[in-house]
Design an enzyme around this catalytic site. Structure first.
Site, PDB file in Angstrom:
ATOM      1  N   HIS A   1      13.328 -67.619  37.269  1.00  0.00           N
ATOM      2  CA  HIS A   1      12.411 -66.936  38.189  1.00  0.00           C
ATOM      3  C   HIS A   1      12.544 -67.486  39.625  1.00  0.00           C
ATOM      4  CE1 HIS A   1      10.346 -65.216  34.716  1.00  0.00           C
ATOM      5  NE2 HIS A   1      10.131 -66.419  34.233  1.00  0.00           N
ATOM      6  N   ASP A   2      12.138 -68.721  39.821  1.00  0.00           N
ATOM      7  CA  ASP A   2      12.061 -69.294  41.172  1.00  0.00           C
ATOM      8  C   ASP A   2      13.429 -69.438  41.846  1.00  0.00           C
ATOM      9  OD1 ASP A   2       9.354 -71.543  40.201  1.00  0.00           O
ATOM     10  OD2 ASP A   2       9.393 -69.405  40.593  1.00  0.00           O
TER      11      ASP A   2
ATOM     12  N   VAL B   1       6.681 -70.054  45.362  1.00  0.00           N
ATOM     13  CA  VAL B   1       7.115 -69.820  43.973  1.00  0.00           C
ATOM     14  C   VAL B   1       6.104 -70.385  42.965  1.00  0.00           C
ATOM     15  CG1 VAL B   1       9.567 -69.712  44.580  1.00  0.00           C
ATOM     16  CG2 VAL B   1       8.561 -71.909  43.911  1.00  0.00           C
TER      17      VAL B   1
ATOM     18  N   ASP C   1       5.461 -75.279  42.371  1.00  0.00           N
ATOM     19  CA  ASP C   1       4.613 -75.971  41.393  1.00  0.00           C
ATOM     20  C   ASP C   1       5.480 -76.533  40.251  1.00  0.00           C
ATOM     21  OD1 ASP C   1       5.230 -73.369  40.519  1.00  0.00           O
ATOM     22  OD2 ASP C   1       3.417 -73.184  39.323  1.00  0.00           O
TER      23      ASP C   1
ATOM     24  N   ASP D   1      11.118 -74.140  39.007  1.00  0.00           N
ATOM     25  CA  ASP D   1      10.972 -74.639  40.382  1.00  0.00           C
ATOM     26  C   ASP D   1      11.997 -75.751  40.626  1.00  0.00           C
ATOM     27  OD1 ASP D   1       8.270 -74.041  39.036  1.00  0.00           O
ATOM     28  OD2 ASP D   1       7.749 -73.857  41.153  1.00  0.00           O
TER      29      ASP D   1
HETATM   30  O1  RIB Z   1       5.921 -66.259  36.103  1.00  0.00           O
HETATM   31  C1  RIB Z   1       6.894 -67.192  36.489  1.00  0.00           C
HETATM   32  C2  RIB Z   1       6.355 -68.135  37.495  1.00  0.00           C
HETATM   33  O2  RIB Z   1       5.298 -68.896  36.933  1.00  0.00           O
HETATM   34  C3  RIB Z   1       7.397 -69.179  37.955  1.00  0.00           C
HETATM   35  O3  RIB Z   1       7.139 -69.534  39.287  1.00  0.00           O
HETATM   36  C4  RIB Z   1       7.128 -70.354  37.063  1.00  0.00           C
HETATM   37  O4  RIB Z   1       7.474 -71.599  37.679  1.00  0.00           O
HETATM   38  C5  RIB Z   1       5.643 -70.278  36.910  1.00  0.00           C
HETATM   39  O5  RIB Z   1       5.071 -70.903  38.046  1.00  0.00           O
HETATM   40 CA    CA Z   2       6.899 -71.845  39.940  1.00  0.00          CA
END
Ligand code: RIB
Ligand code: CA
Length: 305
Positions: A237-238, A122, A9, A14
């Site tokens: 994160h992703d 993700v 997303d 991402d």
């Molecule tokens: O909590 C982090 C996630 O939420 C990641 O995938 C970020 O892109 C959002 O989608």
């Molecule tokens: Ca994401």
């Protein structure tokens, strides 16, 4: 060589994950990208995914994923990712077009290649949940699932819920209870991989490329929004999911069974590890080797247009 579908997303982190998927392509095979609602509405995340595919010369089809969660009211993360979902970089007109319905593509590709395809998610898990419910052959045909989502170290949307699960808790419960092998990157491990000023300075000193401009422009916005709304620097994160595909030794895991709170008000979307469960199917990330992660990031950066 692991073949995977990347459901995302975009979304600032991402976008870094997509860049690493391009730069580290010698380690795996990215089959396609599916853009789902999440950080922003699906039309915006799809436009961002197409712009990134063009800028990165990804050479894989980009499909349209879900527009809405299964049951709850849709929430987006405009406060973090901006009105267009990827605030900061400006892209030239995009020549790429959406390749079609991502759910149909994922069902056909996974079922026609039994045991071959990994589904990496993700964003909210809605697309994956829809596929799992649409055809019972999907679960048994999947090689495995890799997700960014969930947390047992506190939430980033409420005190207990992480965004991807909070955006569609019922979808996450369907995925975690599917019985498919899952590799989970929750906040427990992704918050160990934080951007910092040294990394930014290293990127600034790197060779001039189109992606370098995109990265710096997007991180300039992302650092400010994370500082205002969550924590000092943004977490990668992703991108953890892509670093793992390139070098699994960059992370440590423990086996658990994960359940999602879909009932309560205050903890709606929280994930809980059921440690004594018989059928533990989730490899939960618990430790990241940040040196290995950033080495992979810079290895990818070297190879980007
Ligand atoms: O909590 C982090 C996630 O939420 C990641 O995938 C970020 O892109 C959002 O989608
Ligand atoms: Ca994401």
């Amino acid at each position: 060589m692991e073949r995977f579908i990347f459901d995302c997303d975009p979304g600032h982190d991402d976008a870094v994950a997509l860049a690493m998927a391009k730069g580290l392509s010698k380690y795996f095979k990215l089959e396609a990208v599916i853009a789902t609602y999440g950080n922003q509405t699906r039309d915006k995340t799809l436009a961002n995914a197409l712009n990134l595919a063009q800028a990165l010369e990804l050479d894989v089809p980009v499909y349209a994923g879900s527009e809405m969660p299964l049951i709850r009211k849709r929430v987006v993360a405009a406060n973090i990712h901006g009105e267009n979902g990827l605030a900061g970089p400006v892209f030239p007109p995009c020549k790429l077009k959406c390749a079609g319905n991502g759910i149909r593509y994922a069902l056909d590709t996974v079922i026609n290649n039994p045991g071959e395809i990994t589904f990496v998610s993700v964003g909210p898990f809605t697309d994956l949940a829809v596929c799992l419910k649409a055809d019972e052959r999907f679960a048994s045909s999947l090689k495995r699932i890799i997700v960014m989502g969930g947390s047992t170290v506190g939430g980033n949307v409420t005190n207990t819920a992480e965004f991807n699960v909070y955006a569609d808790p019922e979808a996450a419960e369907i995925v975690f209870s599917s019985g498919v092998e899952i590799v989970q990157f929750g906040l427990d491990v992704t918050l160990q991989v934080m951007l910092n000023e040294d990394i930014l300075n290293r990127v600034r000193a790197s060779k001039e490329t189109n992606y370098k401009k995109i990265f710096l422009a997007s991180m300039e916005y992302y650092v400010k929004s994370c500082r205002e709304f969550i924590h000092d620097f943004p977490a990668m994160h992703d991108p953890c999911t892509i670093a793992y595909l390139a070098d699994p030794s960059a992370f440590e895991f423990k086996k658990v069974f994960v359940s999602v709170d879909c009932k309560s008000n205050l903890n709606y979307g929280a994930t809980v590890d059921i440690r004594e469960a018989e059928d533990k199917n989730v490899y939960k990330g618990i430790k990241a080797d940040t040196e290995k992660f950033w080495n992979l990031f810079f290895e990818a950066l070297e190879r980007l247009p």
